[in-house]
Design a protein around this motif. Structure first.
Motif: not given
Length: 283
Positions: A187-188, A233-237, A251-252, A256-259
């Motif tokens: 989505l990012g 970075l938007f690809t980090h997760h 779900l941690t 983190e990815n959603a945020l």
């Protein structure tokens, strides 16, 4: 019903009609079907290659590859691991980069704005269309992987990374979480593509720039010398969904990815609005 309520109802009706039209146009395009067919081919090629190979995959390759011969359900996970770095960003970049620039290049953007839609609503609808493609593309890879895996290999209880074992029904729930995680991850990138699409009337340029930024972000994330910027970075997760293969489900990283993606949506959504709201639309 008061006049304000009537206007709100008309606005919702217009927005839903515009969204339905956008989704119809997007998923009727031959280009969209070609990209979805290419994504569906990824798990098929992986499964066929493993089936025809004498090796069980222990010599190398993506995660979960060595588990495919024991359980065909792992085809879906392997296909996601293979698709996330390249194939999914490539297709999402094409869709997101075409959102506004494509309409401008065809000369239909001013007609869309002449309708009672408004620029904000048009941006939201275009972004919703790109997000819908992210979901459909990810689900297609997972479902195709499960089906071809079940057709070519044994299917049974799945051993998780934590050592626990779950049944096929439990894996179905995990597969839905995998699809949701990867969809959120994209989505990012979709928001970045939407913003770039407002900067030009050449859709190919917007598509290429979006895809290149995805590759650059992944390269930066792979350099240990730049570890300080990795969490931003938007690809980090993007490949963090492997943590969902644990009991209990962790779900941690999902949160983190959603945020992180929400931050990119907010920033580049605002930039897209700032650019599009002041843009002179001549085509």
């Amino acid at each position: 019903m008061s006049p304000s309520e009537l206007r709100a109802a008309e606005g919702r009706s217009t927005g839903l009609a515009l969204l339905g039209s956008e989704l119809g146009v997007l998923f009727r395009r031959r280009r969209t079907w070609a990209m979805l067919a290419a994504l569906a081919a990824v798990p098929v090629l992986i499964a066929v290659a493993v089936r025809l190979s004498d090796s069980d995959g222990r010599g190398g390759g993506p995660p979960f590859l060595s588990s495919i011969t024991q359980n065909g359900l792992f085809v879906a996970l392997t296909a996601l691991v293979v698709s996330v770095p390249l194939f999914l960003p490539l297709t999402v970049g094409v869709v997101a980069g075409d959102t506004i620039a494509g309409e401008a290049s065809l000369g239909t953007l001013r007609y869309l704005l002449a309708a009672p839609a408004g620029r904000v609503r048009l941006l939201l609808v275009k972004y919703a269309g790109a997000a819908a493609f992210c979901l459909v593309a990810t689900l297609l890879i997972v479902i195709t992987g499960v089906l071809i895996g079940a057709a070519l290999f044994p299917v049974g209880p799945v051993t998780l990374l934590s050592g626990d074992t779950i049944g096929v029904d439990g894996f179905a729930l995990r597969a839905a979480l995998f699809a949701g995680y990867v969809t959120v991850s994209l989505l990012g990138l979709s928001a970045i593509g939407l913003f770039i699409s407002t900067l030009t009337t050449v859709p190919v340029g917007a598509m290429a720039a979006t895809i290149v930024l995805s590759a650059v972000s992944q390269i930066l994330d792979a350099l240990p010398q730049l570890e300080v910027i990795h969490p931003w970075l938007f690809t980090h997760h993007w490949l963090g969904f492997a943590d969902l293969l644990r009991t209990p489900v962790d779900l941690t990283v999902f949160g983190e990815n959603a945020l992180l993606q929400l931050g990119y949506i907010a920033v580049f959504g605002a930039l897209a609005y700032g650019r599009f709201a002041t843009k002179d639309v001549l085509s």
